[in-house]
Motif scaffolding. Structure first.
Motif, PDB file in Angstrom:
ATOM      1  N   ASP A   1      23.420   2.310   6.035  1.00 39.97           N
ATOM      2  CA  ASP A   1      22.413   1.292   5.733  1.00 39.97           C
ATOM      3  C   ASP A   1      21.004   1.868   5.816  1.00 39.97           C
ATOM      4  N   THR A   2      20.808   2.779   6.759  1.00 41.87           N
ATOM      5  CA  THR A   2      19.482   3.393   6.904  1.00 41.87           C
ATOM      6  C   THR A   2      19.132   4.222   5.674  1.00 41.87           C
ATOM      7  N   LEU A   3      20.093   5.020   5.196  1.00 46.40           N
ATOM      8  CA  LEU A   3      19.829   5.846   4.016  1.00 46.40           C
ATOM      9  C   LEU A   3      19.685   4.994   2.757  1.00 46.40           C
ATOM     10  N   THR A   4      20.407   3.897   2.687  1.00 43.46           N
ATOM     11  CA  THR A   4      20.249   2.975   1.560  1.00 43.46           C
ATOM     12  C   THR A   4      18.848   2.379   1.564  1.00 43.46           C
ATOM     13  N   ALA A   5      18.354   2.024   2.743  1.00 45.49           N
ATOM     14  CA  ALA A   5      17.002   1.469   2.865  1.00 45.49           C
ATOM     15  C   ALA A   5      15.951   2.485   2.439  1.00 45.49           C
ATOM     16  N   LEU A   6      16.199   3.757   2.760  1.00 47.73           N
ATOM     17  CA  LEU A   6      15.271   4.810   2.358  1.00 47.73           C
ATOM     18  C   LEU A   6      15.257   4.954   0.842  1.00 47.73           C
ATOM     19  N   ARG A   7      16.417   4.946   0.228  1.00 43.87           N
ATOM     20  CA  ARG A   7      16.503   5.080  -1.232  1.00 43.87           C
ATOM     21  C   ARG A   7      15.805   3.920  -1.941  1.00 43.87           C
ATOM     22  N   SER A   8      15.920   2.727  -1.369  1.00 44.81           N
ATOM     23  CA  SER A   8      15.355   1.538  -2.010  1.00 44.81           C
ATOM     24  C   SER A   8      13.865   1.377  -1.767  1.00 44.81           C
ATOM     25  N   GLY A   9      13.323   2.159  -0.845  1.00 47.14           N
ATOM     26  CA  GLY A   9      11.906   2.040  -0.532  1.00 47.14           C
ATOM     27  C   GLY A   9      11.605   1.028   0.553  1.00 47.14           C
ATOM     28  N   ALA A  10      12.651   0.520   1.234  1.00 47.10           N
ATOM     29  CA  ALA A  10      12.443  -0.446   2.313  1.00 47.10           C
ATOM     30  C   ALA A  10      11.747   0.196   3.507  1.00 47.10           C
ATOM     31  N   VAL A  11      11.921   1.514   3.665  1.00 45.33           N
ATOM     32  CA  VAL A  11      11.188   2.271   4.685  1.00 45.33           C
ATOM     33  C   VAL A  11      10.605   3.514   4.027  1.00 45.33           C
ATOM     34  N   ASP A  12       9.621   4.098   4.686  1.00 46.84           N
ATOM     35  CA  ASP A  12       8.938   5.269   4.112  1.00 46.84           C
ATOM     36  C   ASP A  12       9.694   6.569   4.315  1.00 46.84           C
ATOM     37  N   ILE A  13      10.420   6.672   5.435  1.00 45.33           N
ATOM     38  CA  ILE A  13      10.873   7.981   5.881  1.00 45.33           C
ATOM     39  C   ILE A  13      11.970   7.797   6.931  1.00 45.33           C
ATOM     40  N   THR A  14      12.745   8.825   7.178  1.00 42.88           N
ATOM     41  CA  THR A  14      13.731   8.761   8.250  1.00 42.88           C
ATOM     42  C   THR A  14      14.065  10.162   8.739  1.00 42.88           C
ATOM     43  N   VAL A  15      14.846  10.199   9.806  1.00 44.26           N
ATOM     44  CA  VAL A  15      15.401  11.434  10.343  1.00 44.26           C
ATOM     45  C   VAL A  15      16.900  11.373  10.108  1.00 44.26           C
TER      46      VAL A  15
ATOM     47  N   VAL B   1       2.849  14.068   5.641  1.00 45.16           N
ATOM     48  CA  VAL B   1       3.389  13.129   6.632  1.00 45.16           C
ATOM     49  C   VAL B   1       2.436  13.019   7.811  1.00 45.16           C
ATOM     50  N   LEU B   2       1.946  14.152   8.297  1.00 43.43           N
ATOM     51  CA  LEU B   2       1.026  14.156   9.427  1.00 43.43           C
ATOM     52  C   LEU B   2      -0.264  13.412   9.082  1.00 43.43           C
ATOM     53  N   GLU B   3      -0.811  13.692   7.915  1.00 46.25           N
ATOM     54  CA  GLU B   3      -2.058  13.047   7.503  1.00 46.25           C
ATOM     55  C   GLU B   3      -1.882  11.539   7.358  1.00 46.25           C
ATOM     56  N   SER B   4      -0.805  11.134   6.720  1.00 46.75           N
ATOM     57  CA  SER B   4      -0.561   9.704   6.523  1.00 46.75           C
ATOM     58  C   SER B   4      -0.302   8.989   7.840  1.00 46.75           C
ATOM     59  N   SER B   5       0.351   9.672   8.769  1.00 37.93           N
ATOM     60  CA  SER B   5       0.713   9.057  10.048  1.00 37.93           C
ATOM     61  C   SER B   5      -0.479   8.912  10.969  1.00 37.93           C
ATOM     62  N   ARG B   6      -1.558   9.595  10.665  1.00 39.29           N
ATOM     63  CA  ARG B   6      -2.747   9.451  11.496  1.00 39.29           C
ATOM     64  C   ARG B   6      -3.649   8.341  10.988  1.00 39.29           C
ATOM     65  N   ASP B   7      -3.476   7.972   9.727  1.00 38.00           N
ATOM     66  CA  ASP B   7      -4.235   6.851   9.167  1.00 38.00           C
ATOM     67  C   ASP B   7      -3.580   5.524   9.533  1.00 38.00           C
ATOM     68  N   GLN B   8      -2.264   5.466   9.397  1.00 39.72           N
ATOM     69  CA  GLN B   8      -1.503   4.273   9.745  1.00 39.72           C
ATOM     70  C   GLN B   8      -0.045   4.676   9.981  1.00 39.72           C
ATOM     71  N   ALA B   9       0.675   3.824  10.662  1.00 40.97           N
ATOM     72  CA  ALA B   9       2.061   4.146  11.004  1.00 40.97           C
ATOM     73  C   ALA B   9       2.963   4.066   9.783  1.00 40.97           C
ATOM     74  N   LEU B  10       3.699   5.131   9.509  1.00 35.87           N
ATOM     75  CA  LEU B  10       4.748   5.075   8.504  1.00 35.87           C
ATOM     76  C   LEU B  10       5.933   4.309   9.093  1.00 35.87           C
ATOM     77  N   THR B  11       6.733   3.707   8.229  1.00 36.43           N
ATOM     78  CA  THR B  11       7.946   3.030   8.699  1.00 36.43           C
ATOM     79  C   THR B  11       9.117   4.004   8.641  1.00 36.43           C
ATOM     80  N   TRP B  12       9.789   4.163   9.765  1.00 37.96           N
ATOM     81  CA  TRP B  12      10.906   5.091   9.904  1.00 37.96           C
ATOM     82  C   TRP B  12      12.197   4.289  10.072  1.00 37.96           C
ATOM     83  N   GLY B  13      13.169   4.543   9.224  1.00 41.69           N
ATOM     84  CA  GLY B  13      14.460   3.892   9.359  1.00 41.69           C
ATOM     85  C   GLY B  13      15.288   4.549  10.448  1.00 41.69           C
ATOM     86  N   VAL B  14      15.920   3.738  11.299  1.00 39.91           N
ATOM     87  CA  VAL B  14      16.816   4.240  12.342  1.00 39.91           C
ATOM     88  C   VAL B  14      18.053   3.340  12.380  1.00 39.91           C
TER      89      VAL B  14
END
Length: 332
Positions: free
Chosen positions: A197-211, A152-165
């Motif tokens: 809805d946020t967790l559904t988006a994560l499962r579907s791949g609409a976002v990369d990651i979430t808290v 996660v750290l390595e990928s986030s330094r190359d480009q912004a990951l999408t986080w569902g909130v």
């Protein structure tokens, strides 16, 4: 039945809760009305800013039954919805320090005050009891290419990951902002309007990651739907012992969903003690303990009295205010 209402010492209960003494010991300590022996003298209102059936409402009802048994007056839940808890704050101002109005709190209250959208200030609040402090977990879908926190750290330094909130300015959004600064990482948040809805988006791949709250994500983690990569907490969680804490990497950011209760700050010391005992007695019930345990939360570590909880509220407010300033979401 023998009346034991006058033998309990509230200071002793706060000490036990602060030091993690077994709740089985607390169960043997009888309830009292504290320094104000005739409390309550009117209907007790527990005011929720959130709708019936949600997490805030459910938490209230899990301890309320046990607390209600200790008093002769009626106890009811009152809903004041809207404005990110603003309407609840207006109701508290209207009621004043009446000794019978108990306000439910989540971080939503703190954000609304910090953004200047409330008729009250943080010093108008006196915390009386904490119900839970639910830590957050950084999770990805089980089919994500990200398999570790380091990735996660390595990928986030190359480009912004999408986080569902759930929304802009939410606990997750503020937590991600604080984390990205601490980790020197890029992050782009995408709001979805609700936890489901946020967790559904994560499962579907609409976002990369979430808290996600540990309690809400635990079942889906165990089922293999989500992959936990790190906990935003000083220590690893008992239910996820193999998942590292961000603190282990020097990223000392704690993100929790907290639920508790407060009263008007001008409420008398005697009333505060009585209300504190009233709530904590309800939280000693087997029903409330089972409720916390089923969510992966340790009752002894979550339940706390007025001294601890009020300090935490004020500290969390300052953290929220600082984060909102960085996000340019407040002019305070």
């Amino acid at each position: 039945m023998e009346n034991t209402l006058n033998s309990f010492q509230p200071e002793k209960l706060r000490k036990y809760l602060a030091t993690g003494v077994s709740m089985a010991v607390l169960a043997a300590i009888p309830f009292s009305a504290g320094a104000q022996d005739d409390w309550p003298t009117d209907t007790i209102e527990v005011v929720s800013h959130a709708s019936a059936g949600g997490g805030t409402d459910t938490t209230i009802r899990m301890w309320l039954e046990g607390a209600r048994e200790q008093v002769d007056e009626d106890v009811r839940v009152v809903y004041k919805l809207g404005g990110g808890a603003r309407l609840a704050h207006e109701y508290m101002v209207q009621r004043g320090p009446d000794c019978h109005t108990i306000m439910a709190l989540t971080q939503t209250h703190l954000y609304t005050i910090a953004r200047g959208n409330s008729p009250i200030e943080i010093d108008d609040i006196q915390g009386v009891a904490r119900a839970m402090s639910d830590p957050s977990v950084i999770v990805v879908s089980s089919n994500s290419p990200l398999e570790s926190y380091e990735e996660v750290l390595e990928s986030s330094r190359d480009q912004a990951l999408t986080w569902g909130v759930t929304s802009i300015g939410s606990t997750a959004h503020i937590g991600i902002s604080r984390w990205s600064e601490a980790a020197d990482a890029e992050a782009r948040v995408v709001p979805f309007g609700g936890d489901g809805d946020t967790l559904t988006a994560l499962r579907s791949g609409a976002v990369d990651i979430t808290v996600a709250n540990a309690s809400e994500a635990l079942d889906q983690i165990n089922e293999g739907v989500f992959r936990p990569l790190a906990v935003l907490s000083p220590e690893r969680l008992e239910d996820l012992p193999n998942v590292p804490s961000t603190y282990e990497h020097g990223h000392e950011i704690s993100v929790n969903t907290t639920r508790g209760y407060y009263v008007h700050a001008d409420t008398s010391t005697e009333c505060v003690s009585s209300i504190e005992e009233f709530i904590l007695t309800g939280m000693e019930s087997e029903r409330f303990h089972n409720y916390l345990s089923s969510a992966g939360l340790n009752p002894e570590r979550n339940i706390a009295g007025a001294e601890i909880w009020d300090t935490q509220i004020k500290e969390e407010y300052q953290v929220a205010l600082k984060a909102l300033r960085k996000l340019e979401m407040t002019d305070r």
